[in-house]
Design a protein around this motif. Structure first.
Motif, short mmCIF file in Angstrom:
data_model
loop_
_atom_site.label_atom_id
_atom_site.label_comp_id
_atom_site.label_asym_id
_atom_site.label_seq_id
_atom_site.Cartn_x
_atom_site.Cartn_y
_atom_site.Cartn_z
N TYR A 27 0.49 3.63 4.34
CA TYR A 27 0.94 4.84 2.94
C TYR A 27 0.89 3.03 2.18
O TYR A 27 0.70 4.02 0.44
CB TYR A 27 1.89 5.73 3.19
N PHE A 28 2.00 2.28 2.28
CA PHE A 28 2.08 1.35 1.04
C PHE A 28 1.91 -0.36 2.13
O PHE A 28 1.61 -0.72 3.07
CB PHE A 28 3.16 1.48 0.98
N SER A 29 0.87 -0.38 0.64
CA SER A 29 0.77 -2.06 1.02
C SER A 29 1.25 -2.82 0.11
O SER A 29 2.24 -2.63 -0.63
CB SER A 29 -0.83 -2.26 0.35
N PRO A 30 1.55 -4.25 -0.02
CA PRO A 30 2.08 -5.15 -0.53
C PRO A 30 2.23 -5.41 -2.04
O PRO A 30 2.75 -4.85 -3.16
CB PRO A 30 1.83 -6.13 -0.66
N VAL A 31 0.61 -4.65 -2.80
CA VAL A 31 0.06 -4.41 -4.65
C VAL A 31 0.97 -3.12 -4.67
O VAL A 31 1.49 -3.33 -5.89
CB VAL A 31 -1.47 -4.10 -3.95
N GLU A 32 0.96 -2.25 -4.02
CA GLU A 32 1.70 -0.81 -4.54
C GLU A 32 2.99 -0.85 -4.63
O GLU A 32 3.55 -0.41 -5.76
CB GLU A 32 1.46 0.47 -3.23
N LEU A 33 3.97 -1.79 -3.25
CA LEU A 33 4.92 -2.26 -3.24
C LEU A 33 5.34 -2.91 -4.90
O LEU A 33 6.79 -2.70 -5.70
CB LEU A 33 5.63 -2.12 -2.20
N SER A 34 4.68 -4.01 -5.08
CA SER A 34 5.01 -4.73 -6.18
C SER A 34 4.63 -4.24 -7.53
O SER A 34 5.41 -4.57 -8.46
CB SER A 34 3.65 -5.36 -6.40
N ILE A 36 4.73 -0.70 -8.29
CA ILE A 36 6.69 -0.19 -8.46
C ILE A 36 7.68 -0.67 -8.88
O ILE A 36 8.26 -0.86 -10.03
CB ILE A 36 7.16 0.67 -6.55
N ALA A 37 7.87 -2.54 -8.63
CA ALA A 37 8.80 -3.48 -8.59
C ALA A 37 8.19 -3.64 -10.40
O ALA A 37 9.55 -3.67 -10.70
CB ALA A 37 9.03 -4.31 -8.04
N GLN A 38 7.24 -4.01 -11.02
CA GLN A 38 6.96 -4.56 -12.07
C GLN A 38 7.39 -3.34 -12.96
O GLN A 38 7.60 -3.78 -14.17
CB GLN A 38 5.56 -4.77 -11.86
N GLN A 39 7.10 -2.01 -12.12
CA GLN A 39 7.55 -1.28 -13.44
C GLN A 39 8.87 -1.04 -13.31
O GLN A 39 9.84 -0.83 -14.76
CB GLN A 39 7.39 0.72 -13.23
N LEU A 40 9.93 -1.17 -11.95
CA LEU A 40 11.28 -1.22 -12.34
C LEU A 40 11.65 -2.02 -13.65
O LEU A 40 12.41 -2.12 -14.47
CB LEU A 40 11.74 -1.45 -11.00
N VAL A 79 13.14 0.00 -5.02
CA VAL A 79 11.45 0.06 -5.05
C VAL A 79 11.72 0.72 -3.56
O VAL A 79 10.50 1.94 -3.81
CB VAL A 79 11.35 -1.06 -4.77
N ILE A 80 12.17 1.09 -3.01
CA ILE A 80 11.99 1.59 -1.13
C ILE A 80 12.32 3.34 -2.08
O ILE A 80 11.87 3.96 -1.36
CB ILE A 80 12.88 1.35 -0.60
N SER A 81 13.59 3.44 -2.77
CA SER A 81 14.27 4.45 -3.15
C SER A 81 12.69 5.23 -3.81
O SER A 81 12.44 6.83 -3.48
CB SER A 81 14.65 4.62 -3.79
N ASN A 82 11.82 4.15 -4.95
CA ASN A 82 10.95 4.70 -5.70
C ASN A 82 10.00 5.30 -4.67
O ASN A 82 9.02 6.25 -5.27
CB ASN A 82 10.90 4.02 -6.82
N ALA A 83 9.78 4.69 -3.91
CA ALA A 83 8.53 4.91 -3.26
C ALA A 83 8.75 6.29 -2.35
O ALA A 83 7.52 6.77 -2.65
CB ALA A 83 7.98 3.45 -2.44
#
Length: 305
Positions: A27-34, A36-40, A79-83
Motif C-alpha cells: 500500500y505504501f512506497s518510499p515516494v508516498e511516505l516521502s 506525507i513527510a514533506q507535507q508535515l 508520518v506513520i500516524s498520518n499514513a
C-alpha cells in the motif's frame, strides 16, 4: 502461512515494511511516505513562520534537516500516524499509564506496531491467531494467545515503544483464510542475517550469491540494531524463557518451544534459584522513556524508522 503478506527488509525502509505488513499489501512506497513527510515539514514551517520569518527561531528551524524523514529511509511516528489516517486508523501508546489502567487483554486488540531505536515492526492478528511480522525475519512468526502478553511485556522491558492500532483494517486474504482454519508452525523463522550466514557456510554458496542487491551495509546495520533488542547470549536467553514461564505459571501446551524450555527449566533451576536469578536479571535491565517515538527537528537526535 503462504497467504500472509510479509515484506522483508530492504535497505532502511522498515517503516514502509511495518505499514505494508500491517495492512497486508503493497500500500505504501518510499515516494508516498516521502510525500506525507514533506507535507508535515511544510505545515511545521508555516507554524514557525507565524512568529516571524526574521526571528532567530525561524532561521534555526530552517537550517535543521527534516524531522520527518531522511535519505536513509527514516520516517517519523508522525508520518506513520498520518499514513494510517488515510485508512481511518489511529494509534494509541500501549505503554502509557492511561492505556494500562484500562487493563485490556492484548488478545482483544487487532494489531500493534513496535519501535526500538532504528527499527519498526508489526504484530497483527490474522483470523484467530497472532503473528510477528518483523521485516527482519525470514517469514511470519506465530505467537500463541498465551504468549502474546509476555511477548509484549518482554519488548517493553527491552526498551520498545508499542502502539495499539485502532480502527477497521482492510480486508485481506490471510485474514479470510485463517478465520476458518488455524495454522501450526514447527520451526520459528530466523533473522535474515542468520539465514544468509547459514547459506554462506553451505558448500557451493559464496557470499556474493546471498547478499541483497547493494543493500548489504544497510541490512547489516538494521540487523545489528534488531539484535540489540531481540537477541541475548544463550545463557541469558534460557534464563529469560525460564523467567517467562515462572511469571506465567506454566507453558503454553500449543507451543513446542515452550514445552521444551519448561522441561529444561525445571531440571536446572529450583524455585528459589529462579527467583534470585530473575531479580538479578531485572535489576540490570535499562529503563526507557517511551513518551515519544518521533524526532524533534531541533533536537539533533534520530529515532526509529
Amino acid at each position: 502461512m503462504e497467504s500472509i503478506f510479509h515484506e522483508k527488509q530492504e535497505g532502511s525502509l522498515c517503516a514502509q515494511h511495518c505499514l505494508n505488513n500491517l495492512l497486508q499489501g503493497e500500500y505504501f512506497s518510499p515516494v508516498e511516505l516521502s510525500s506525507i513527510a514533506q507535507q508535515l515539514d511544510e505545515e511545521e514551517r508555516v507554524r514557525m513562520a507565524e512568529g516571524g520569518v526574521q526571528t532567530e527561531e525561524y532561521r534555526t528551524f530552517m537550517q535543521q534537516p527534516s524531522g520527518n524523514m531522511d535519505d536513509s529511509g527514516f520516517f517519523s511516528i508522525q508520518v506513520i500516524s498520518n499514513a494510517l489516517g488515510v485508512w481511518g486508523l489511529e494509534i494509541i501508546l500501549f505503554n502509557s499509564r492511561e492505556y494500562q489502567q484500562l487493563q485490556i487483554n492484548p488478545i482483544h486488540e487487532k494489531a500493534f506496531i513496535c519501535n526500538y531505536k532504528e527499527h519498526w515492526f508489526t504484530v497483527r492478528k490474522l483470523g484467530q491467531q497472532w503473528f510477528n511480522l518483523n521485516s527482519l525475519l525470514t517469514g511470519p512468526e506465530l505467537i500463541s494467545d498465551t504468549y502474546l502478553a509476555l511477548f509484549l511485556a518482554q519488548l517493553q522491558q527491552e526498551g520498545y515503544c508499542i502502539f495499539v492500532i485502532r480502527g477497521s483494517l482492510p480486508e485481506c486474504e490471510a485474514d479470510q483464510i485463517l478465520r476458518i482454519m488455524r495454522v501450526e508452525q514447527q520451526q520459528r523463522p530466523k533473522l535474515i542475517g542468520e539465514d544468509e550466514a547459514q547459506r554462506v557456510s553451505e558448500p557451493g554458496h559464496t557470499t556474493e550469491e546471498v547478499l541483497l542487491d547493494g543493500d548489504e551495509e544497510e541490512l547489516r546495520k538494521a540487523l545489528a540494531l534488531s539484535r540489540q533488542g531481540m537477541q541475548v547470549e544463550d545463557e541469558e536467553a534460557d534464563l529469560r524463557r525460564a523467567i517467562q514461564l515462572s511469571m506465567q505459571g506454566g507453558s503454553d501446551p500449543r507451543s513446542p518451544s515452550a514445552a521444551v524450555t519448561a522441561g529444561r527449566s525445571e531440571e536446572t533451576l529450583t524455585a528459589e534459584e529462579l527467583r534470585r536469578r530473575r531479580q538479578v536479571y531485572f535489576d540490570r535491565q535499562p529503563t526507557h522513556d517511551c513518551s515519544s517515538a518521533g524526532r524533534e527537528k531541533d533536537s539533533g537526535t534520530k529515532p526509529s524508522q
